[in-house]
Scaffold this motif. Structure first.
Motif, PDB file in Angstrom:
ATOM      1  N   ALA A   1      74.978  72.158  22.774  1.00  0.00           N
ATOM      2  CA  ALA A   1      74.017  71.702  21.508  1.00  0.00           C
ATOM      3  C   ALA A   1      74.102  70.249  21.982  1.00  0.00           C
ATOM      4  O   ALA A   1      73.433  69.544  21.156  1.00  0.00           O
ATOM      5  CB  ALA A   1      74.915  71.725  20.444  1.00  0.00           C
ATOM      6  N   ALA A   2      75.678  69.599  21.588  1.00  0.00           N
ATOM      7  CA  ALA A   2      75.244  67.933  21.578  1.00  0.00           C
ATOM      8  C   ALA A   2      74.551  67.281  22.855  1.00  0.00           C
ATOM      9  O   ALA A   2      73.455  66.787  22.921  1.00  0.00           O
ATOM     10  CB  ALA A   2      76.818  67.466  21.864  1.00  0.00           C
ATOM     11  N   GLY A   3      74.620  68.160  24.202  1.00  0.00           N
ATOM     12  CA  GLY A   3      73.768  67.547  25.243  1.00  0.00           C
ATOM     13  C   GLY A   3      72.180  67.994  24.714  1.00  0.00           C
ATOM     14  O   GLY A   3      71.099  67.058  25.693  1.00  0.00           O
ATOM     15  N   TYR A   4      71.528  69.036  24.150  1.00  0.00           N
ATOM     16  CA  TYR A   4      70.391  68.946  23.661  1.00  0.00           C
ATOM     17  C   TYR A   4      69.979  67.895  23.101  1.00  0.00           C
ATOM     18  O   TYR A   4      68.625  67.632  22.697  1.00  0.00           O
ATOM     19  CB  TYR A   4      70.484  70.292  23.399  1.00  0.00           C
ATOM     20  CG  TYR A   4      68.892  70.549  22.495  1.00  0.00           C
ATOM     21  CD1 TYR A   4      67.681  70.480  23.006  1.00  0.00           C
ATOM     22  CD2 TYR A   4      68.856  70.506  20.754  1.00  0.00           C
ATOM     23  CE1 TYR A   4      66.528  71.377  22.523  1.00  0.00           C
ATOM     24  CE2 TYR A   4      67.965  71.098  20.159  1.00  0.00           C
ATOM     25  CZ  TYR A   4      66.477  70.391  21.331  1.00  0.00           C
ATOM     26  OH  TYR A   4      65.101  71.081  21.079  1.00  0.00           O
ATOM     27  N   VAL A   5      71.168  67.517  21.449  1.00  0.00           N
ATOM     28  CA  VAL A   5      70.493  66.483  21.148  1.00  0.00           C
ATOM     29  C   VAL A   5      70.287  65.158  21.914  1.00  0.00           C
ATOM     30  O   VAL A   5      69.294  64.037  21.406  1.00  0.00           O
ATOM     31  CB  VAL A   5      71.959  65.931  19.619  1.00  0.00           C
ATOM     32  CG1 VAL A   5      71.077  64.783  18.407  1.00  0.00           C
ATOM     33  CG2 VAL A   5      71.427  67.636  18.998  1.00  0.00           C
ATOM     34  N   LEU A   6      71.025  64.803  22.127  1.00  0.00           N
ATOM     35  CA  LEU A   6      70.742  63.629  23.223  1.00  0.00           C
ATOM     36  C   LEU A   6      70.122  63.091  23.969  1.00  0.00           C
ATOM     37  O   LEU A   6      68.686  62.379  24.569  1.00  0.00           O
ATOM     38  CB  LEU A   6      72.328  63.799  24.390  1.00  0.00           C
ATOM     39  CG  LEU A   6      72.117  62.288  25.509  1.00  0.00           C
ATOM     40  CD1 LEU A   6      72.973  60.893  24.533  1.00  0.00           C
ATOM     41  CD2 LEU A   6      73.177  62.224  26.376  1.00  0.00           C
ATOM     42  N   PHE A   7      69.422  64.298  25.078  1.00  0.00           N
ATOM     43  CA  PHE A   7      68.288  65.298  25.715  1.00  0.00           C
ATOM     44  C   PHE A   7      67.130  64.863  25.195  1.00  0.00           C
ATOM     45  O   PHE A   7      65.542  64.549  24.940  1.00  0.00           O
ATOM     46  CB  PHE A   7      67.916  65.780  26.886  1.00  0.00           C
ATOM     47  CG  PHE A   7      69.483  65.862  28.110  1.00  0.00           C
ATOM     48  CD1 PHE A   7      68.481  64.816  28.891  1.00  0.00           C
ATOM     49  CD2 PHE A   7      70.674  66.274  27.989  1.00  0.00           C
ATOM     50  CE1 PHE A   7      69.202  65.204  30.018  1.00  0.00           C
ATOM     51  CE2 PHE A   7      71.143  65.757  29.299  1.00  0.00           C
ATOM     52  CZ  PHE A   7      70.420  65.579  29.849  1.00  0.00           C
ATOM     53  N   ARG A   8      66.677  65.188  23.682  1.00  0.00           N
ATOM     54  CA  ARG A   8      66.077  65.515  22.813  1.00  0.00           C
ATOM     55  C   ARG A   8      65.552  63.265  22.769  1.00  0.00           C
ATOM     56  O   ARG A   8      64.959  63.050  22.649  1.00  0.00           O
ATOM     57  CB  ARG A   8      65.678  65.597  21.384  1.00  0.00           C
ATOM     58  CG  ARG A   8      65.805  67.640  21.431  1.00  0.00           C
ATOM     59  CD  ARG A   8      64.725  67.529  22.252  1.00  0.00           C
ATOM     60  NE  ARG A   8      63.204  67.681  21.403  1.00  0.00           N
ATOM     61  CZ  ARG A   8      62.147  67.284  21.648  1.00  0.00           C
ATOM     62  NH1 ARG A   8      61.580  66.741  21.927  1.00  0.00           N
ATOM     63  NH2 ARG A   8      61.542  67.386  20.590  1.00  0.00           N
ATOM     64  N   LEU A   9      66.624  62.463  22.196  1.00  0.00           N
ATOM     65  CA  LEU A   9      66.572  61.848  21.302  1.00  0.00           C
ATOM     66  C   LEU A   9      66.470  60.515  22.774  1.00  0.00           C
ATOM     67  O   LEU A   9      64.909  59.557  22.635  1.00  0.00           O
ATOM     68  CB  LEU A   9      67.443  61.116  20.868  1.00  0.00           C
ATOM     69  CG  LEU A   9      68.195  62.280  20.090  1.00  0.00           C
ATOM     70  CD1 LEU A   9      69.519  61.464  19.840  1.00  0.00           C
ATOM     71  CD2 LEU A   9      67.614  61.511  19.377  1.00  0.00           C
ATOM     72  N   VAL A  10      66.761  60.830  24.020  1.00  0.00           N
ATOM     73  CA  VAL A  10      66.977  59.580  25.113  1.00  0.00           C
ATOM     74  C   VAL A  10      65.622  59.825  25.601  1.00  0.00           C
ATOM     75  O   VAL A  10      65.030  58.924  26.724  1.00  0.00           O
ATOM     76  CB  VAL A  10      67.760  59.873  25.846  1.00  0.00           C
ATOM     77  CG1 VAL A  10      68.864  59.272  24.938  1.00  0.00           C
ATOM     78  CG2 VAL A  10      67.905  61.152  26.263  1.00  0.00           C
ATOM     79  N   LEU A  11      64.605  60.831  25.874  1.00  0.00           N
ATOM     80  CA  LEU A  11      63.463  61.754  26.543  1.00  0.00           C
ATOM     81  C   LEU A  11      62.145  61.668  26.100  1.00  0.00           C
ATOM     82  O   LEU A  11      61.369  62.257  25.781  1.00  0.00           O
ATOM     83  CB  LEU A  11      63.689  62.510  27.778  1.00  0.00           C
ATOM     84  CG  LEU A  11      64.537  63.143  28.342  1.00  0.00           C
ATOM     85  CD1 LEU A  11      64.708  64.482  28.806  1.00  0.00           C
ATOM     86  CD2 LEU A  11      64.641  61.711  28.911  1.00  0.00           C
ATOM     87  N   LEU A  12      62.365  61.681  23.975  1.00  0.00           N
ATOM     88  CA  LEU A  12      61.496  61.853  23.491  1.00  0.00           C
ATOM     89  C   LEU A  12      60.330  60.908  23.362  1.00  0.00           C
ATOM     90  O   LEU A  12      58.687  61.265  23.214  1.00  0.00           O
ATOM     91  CB  LEU A  12      61.761  61.283  21.831  1.00  0.00           C
ATOM     92  CG  LEU A  12      60.749  62.206  20.724  1.00  0.00           C
ATOM     93  CD1 LEU A  12      59.776  63.707  20.862  1.00  0.00           C
ATOM     94  CD2 LEU A  12      61.681  61.397  19.421  1.00  0.00           C
ATOM     95  N   ARG A  13      60.573  59.324  23.810  1.00  0.00           N
ATOM     96  CA  ARG A  13      59.876  58.430  23.954  1.00  0.00           C
ATOM     97  C   ARG A  13      59.724  58.172  25.219  1.00  0.00           C
ATOM     98  O   ARG A  13      58.361  57.669  25.804  1.00  0.00           O
ATOM     99  CB  ARG A  13      60.117  56.823  22.920  1.00  0.00           C
ATOM    100  CG  ARG A  13      59.707  57.241  21.566  1.00  0.00           C
ATOM    101  CD  ARG A  13      58.797  57.947  20.822  1.00  0.00           C
ATOM    102  NE  ARG A  13      58.978  57.745  19.268  1.00  0.00           N
ATOM    103  CZ  ARG A  13      57.698  58.250  19.065  1.00  0.00           C
ATOM    104  NH1 ARG A  13      56.085  58.218  19.594  1.00  0.00           N
ATOM    105  NH2 ARG A  13      58.417  58.010  17.247  1.00  0.00           N
ATOM    106  N   HIS A  14      60.319  57.982  25.932  1.00  0.00           N
ATOM    107  CA  HIS A  14      60.025  58.328  28.215  1.00  0.00           C
ATOM    108  C   HIS A  14      60.942  58.745  28.488  1.00  0.00           C
ATOM    109  O   HIS A  14      61.859  58.865  28.306  1.00  0.00           O
ATOM    110  CB  HIS A  14      61.269  56.326  28.084  1.00  0.00           C
ATOM    111  CG  HIS A  14      60.071  55.745  27.248  1.00  0.00           C
ATOM    112  ND1 HIS A  14      58.991  54.794  27.539  1.00  0.00           N
ATOM    113  CD2 HIS A  14      61.053  54.637  25.719  1.00  0.00           C
ATOM    114  CE1 HIS A  14      58.418  53.916  26.546  1.00  0.00           C
ATOM    115  NE2 HIS A  14      59.638  54.002  25.764  1.00  0.00           N
TER     116      HIS A  14
END
Length: 331
Positions: free
Chosen positions: A154-167
């Motif tokens: 779940a923590a990884g999902y949040v991280l990847f959503r944030l860091v890959l959202l714009r780039h």
């Protein structure tokens, strides 16, 4: 898809005839607990999943449990197809492979069956903060009932959503996967005082020399802690994608397993769409995030390649949509 589904259904009715016993160990344990024949030995996760099957009236209905798991997988694949305007030939191949693996790994008593509702949410919810919150809650619910370490997913999902959202790009995905593994590894060392790959080591410690554990993930290098565990976890992530240890075992089964893992994971990563802003397809964004979170988490926890493929199977509908939609976005 219909033909493969019919063949898979026939397979479900006679799975013991075709599969070695190791493919049914966990399922038989779950059924035994559901029937009251086996003591769960204070293993809350097995007791919980057994309780679900018992509540559904499937404790004594193995065929019913098998059909339930496979039909849920079919529904999720149907949802994934609805999200795609075009099904490429490679994505079609992965779809068929996914159905076969669903019959093998989800077509019996299984914890992994209950990942499918989470995947369905990833594919059906619209773009909104409430939708993202619902997905995270579902991941935490799965962690609370079935697998505690999915809190890290779940923590990884949040991280990847944030860091890959714009780039987003395959390279950025790879870099942040390594960063995530290192971060969780440091947390394990700091909080527990154990190596980053402690959970894998503790499971595999008593398995050396057992035939069914030939594909277990071994340490690649010997290095002082805390660096050894972190480096070996990163190496495990690489070995998922380039499974050289499986090929070194020889034999048709391990060669097929290695080829399958390598093709699925490498192709999925390479098909991650390169974007410099929020993409038009939120479902592809989420698919990449959840796929990346599980892959990185399993690099820290997974004891063997066979178990890794089993845990990956309910997420293959996400890979299908990345193959089918992500490859078109790059063009």
């Amino acid at each position: 898809m219909i033909v493969v589904s019919l063949v898979a259904t026939a397979f479900l009715l006679t799975r013991e005839t075709f599969l070695p016993p190791r493919f049914s160990y966990d399922g038989e344990r779950i059924q035994g607990i559901a029937q009251g024949r086996i003591d769960p030995l204070n293993d809350e996760s097995f007791e919980n999943v057994a309780q679900v099957y018992r509540s559904l009236g499937l404790a004594d209905a193995s065929i019913g449990a098998s059909l339930l798991g496979f039909m849920l997988a079919l529904v999720v694949y149907a949802i994934a197809l609805r999200r795609m305007s075009h099904l490429s030939f490679p994505a079609m191949g992965l779809l068929l492979v996914g159905l076969v693996l669903s019959a093998i790994y989800l077509g019996f008593y299984s914890k992994d069956v209950f990942v499918l509702p989470v995947v369905a949410l990833v594919l059906v919810l619209p773009r909104s903060l409430w939708s993202e919150a619902a997905i995270v809650v579902s991941l935490l619910a799965y962690a609370g009932v079935f697998r505690t370490y999915w809190v890290i997913v779940a923590a990884g999902y949040v991280l990847f959503r944030l860091v890959l959202l714009r780039h987003s790009s395959p390279l950025r995905f790879t870099v942040w996967s390594v960063v995530f593994i290192m971060g969780v590894g440091v947390a394990i060392v700091t909080v527990l005082g154990q190596p980053a790959d402690y959970f894998r080591l503790s499971v595999n410690l008593s398995r050396f020399g057992i035939e069914d554990s030939a594909s277990m993930i071994r340490r690649g290098i010997d290095a002082p802690e805390p660096f050894g565990g972190i480096i070996n976890s990163i190496l495990a992530w690489i070995q998922f994608i380039v499974p050289i240890p499986l090929f070194s075992l020889g034999g048709a089964y391990y060669t097929l397993l290695g080829t399958l893992l390598g093709l699925v994971l490498l192709t999925t990563i390479l098909n991650i769409p390169t974007t410099s802003g929020t993409s038009e397809n939120v479902h592809v964004e989420r698919a990449v995030a959840l796929f990346g979170a599980l892959l990185a988490t399993q690099a820290l926890f997974e004891p063997d390649f066979g178990s890794f493929l089993r845990h990956l199977t309910p997420l293959l509908p996400l890979a299908v949509i990345v193959w089918g939609v992500g490859s078109r976005k790059q063009h």
